[in-house]
Design a protein around this motif. Sequence first.
Motif, short mmCIF file in Angstrom:
data_model
loop_
_atom_site.label_atom_id
_atom_site.label_comp_id
_atom_site.label_asym_id
_atom_site.label_seq_id
_atom_site.Cartn_x
_atom_site.Cartn_y
_atom_site.Cartn_z
N LEU A 77 0.83 -1.20 0.00
CA LEU A 77 0.00 0.00 0.00
C LEU A 77 0.87 1.26 0.00
O LEU A 77 0.59 2.23 -0.71
N ILE A 78 1.95 1.26 0.81
CA ILE A 78 2.80 2.44 0.93
C ILE A 78 3.72 2.59 -0.28
O ILE A 78 3.81 3.67 -0.87
N ASN A 79 4.39 1.51 -0.67
CA ASN A 79 5.43 1.60 -1.70
C ASN A 79 4.91 1.54 -3.12
O ASN A 79 5.43 2.21 -4.01
N ARG B 73 1.20 1.37 -4.16
CA ARG B 73 -0.02 2.14 -4.44
C ARG B 73 0.08 3.58 -3.96
O ARG B 73 -0.66 4.45 -4.42
N GLY B 74 0.99 3.83 -3.01
CA GLY B 74 1.17 5.20 -2.52
C GLY B 74 -0.02 5.74 -1.76
O GLY B 74 -0.32 6.93 -1.82
N VAL B 75 -0.73 4.86 -1.05
CA VAL B 75 -1.90 5.28 -0.27
C VAL B 75 -1.66 4.95 1.20
O VAL B 75 -0.73 4.23 1.56
N GLU B 76 -2.53 5.46 2.06
CA GLU B 76 -2.38 5.23 3.50
C GLU B 76 -2.67 3.76 3.82
O GLU B 76 -3.63 3.17 3.32
N ALA B 77 -1.83 3.20 4.67
CA ALA B 77 -2.03 1.82 5.14
C ALA B 77 -2.68 1.88 6.52
O ALA B 77 -2.06 2.32 7.48
N SER C 238 -7.74 -0.39 4.79
CA SER C 238 -7.06 -0.62 3.51
C SER C 238 -6.29 -1.94 3.52
O SER C 238 -6.22 -2.63 2.49
N ILE C 239 -5.72 -2.31 4.67
CA ILE C 239 -5.01 -3.60 4.76
C ILE C 239 -6.00 -4.75 4.66
O ILE C 239 -5.75 -5.76 3.98
N GLU C 240 -7.15 -4.61 5.33
CA GLU C 240 -8.18 -5.65 5.24
C GLU C 240 -8.65 -5.81 3.80
O GLU C 240 -8.85 -6.93 3.31
N GLY C 241 -8.79 -4.68 3.08
CA GLY C 241 -9.17 -4.74 1.68
C GLY C 241 -8.12 -5.44 0.83
O GLY C 241 -8.46 -6.21 -0.08
N GLN C 242 -6.85 -5.21 1.15
CA GLN C 242 -5.76 -5.84 0.42
C GLN C 242 -5.73 -7.35 0.65
O GLN C 242 -5.34 -8.11 -0.24
N LEU C 243 -6.16 -7.78 1.84
CA LEU C 243 -6.12 -9.21 2.20
C LEU C 243 -7.46 -9.91 2.07
O LEU C 243 -7.58 -11.09 2.43
N ARG C 244 -8.47 -9.21 1.57
CA ARG C 244 -9.85 -9.74 1.58
C ARG C 244 -9.97 -11.06 0.84
O ARG C 244 -10.72 -11.96 1.27
N GLU C 245 -9.25 -11.22 -0.26
CA GLU C 245 -9.37 -12.44 -1.06
C GLU C 245 -8.39 -13.52 -0.66
O GLU C 245 -8.32 -14.57 -1.31
#
Length: 514
Positions: A90-92, A94-98, A102-109
């Motif tokens: 997310l940080i490196n 996508r450049g968005v706040e972690a 947002s982390i849950e969204g990244q790991l949802r699948e």
Amino acid sequence: MTAHQSGSVHDGYHLFRHSRPVGDLATVHKLDAARGAAVGVLPYAVPAEQAVLGALMVRNALYDELGGMLRPEHFYVPLHAAAFAALEHLINVRGVEANPISIEGQLRETTFGKQGGLLPHLKSMFENAGFAGDIKSVAEVIQTTYLQRQLMGLGDGVKREAEKAPTFEAVGAIIASVGDELFRLSGTGTANTERTARESLREMLDQAERAMQAGGLTGVSTGFMDVDKLLGGLQRSDFVVLGARPSMGKTSLLLNIAHHAAKRMMDGEQDGAAVGVFSLEMSRVQLMQRMVAGAANLNSQQIMNGQLSNKNFESMTQVMGGMAELPLIIDDAAGLTIQQIHSRARQMKRKHNIGLLIVDYLQLIRSPTLRGEQNRTQEVTEISQGLKQIARELDVPVLVASQLSRNLESRENKRPLLNDLRESGAIEQDADVVAFLYREDFYLARQLGAGTEEVTGNDQERRKVMELKERLEKAKGITELIIAKNRKGPVDTVRLLFRAETTTFQSFAGGAHV
């Protein structure tokens, strides 16, 4: 003491090894289903992992302070490893706040997202992250337990392989393999900087090709032909010091170089660069007033005092429109420590891919570890080494202004020397390039003083005043940029022309700067 507090590295180790995890331990077990071994069989520090993750979610800027010392595989709990990997992405990338959402969204699948209980666990770490200590000391706890687990696993594996080794050669192969693994583990948390001769030669050839295409420039252009010819531009990983007494134009020259490099970058030229500026003395508004004045050929004082004509105001707004898209990032926080500059510079590199870093000026940087006048030399040493480290780590030139000792004012010849650098030893040693600004007109004007319009005194005194005025008129604006140290090339003096009304420098031949 709770799981999010920390002391020294060793205190933190004992604290986080034995304190209770944040939230429901059953949740950790549930989300840890992928791990075969039961918690407790191997060394672990679940509260330390949670403390670090919670702190990083609260303040993403702490990620830069870690400096790459943690990787996902260092975490014992697979969920925590996945959460750290998602945070890095997310940080490196996508450049968005972690944060927990947002982390849950990244790991949802992933398996973790489909099991349920992920978001509450992330929120629990976030909400309990009252972390105010040194995040590196807690990260070292995670590193330590990781290394312990790796060594224990290596020992078990060696035992099994040794029992089966039938020959001397087989035992030798095991020993070699163990040596390789131990060497790998010894580099945990550090970047791999080794390169083969082939790789190094390839880099050298690429640099030579770039220099040919850029007409001899291998670095970032300063905008001054004679300076670029002497230095080849500002070179990557170089620590460059620009020293001068007050009112010589240090900040003006830094801004001229910053504007030129950023404009060249915007125009698609390879000798340009996105520029990061740390201004520890002047505000970003003051810096932009100077830069706009120079670009619009206006008097900076008139801009500040609101004395522009309608025509000049229109010229200023037109210039501002062209400058708005410059890849120029200014941080004007006062009283930064060298560690804070390092962290913020990493963020600039990651977010904006800066190719040049400017700091104005060195003596305003603080060191949190040393205090008191008696430690000033040690403090400057730490700061100087820190700036050189930033240049090497980010692989960009770091251009830093530095005050000079007032002792040179007592000399008849006031041209700066290397030993005029305040606390000069460390700066001179660490710097790849040291340059000085010297303007004779400044000292002549001061020698004349105020009220010399009416020449009084005897004939000798009047002649002296007239001679000083003639010298001042001839020397007006002429500036010597003295390259006193150049690790990669010759030293020499380059002449520039300073225009006080616009606070800009030009090449002495008369060519415009930008």
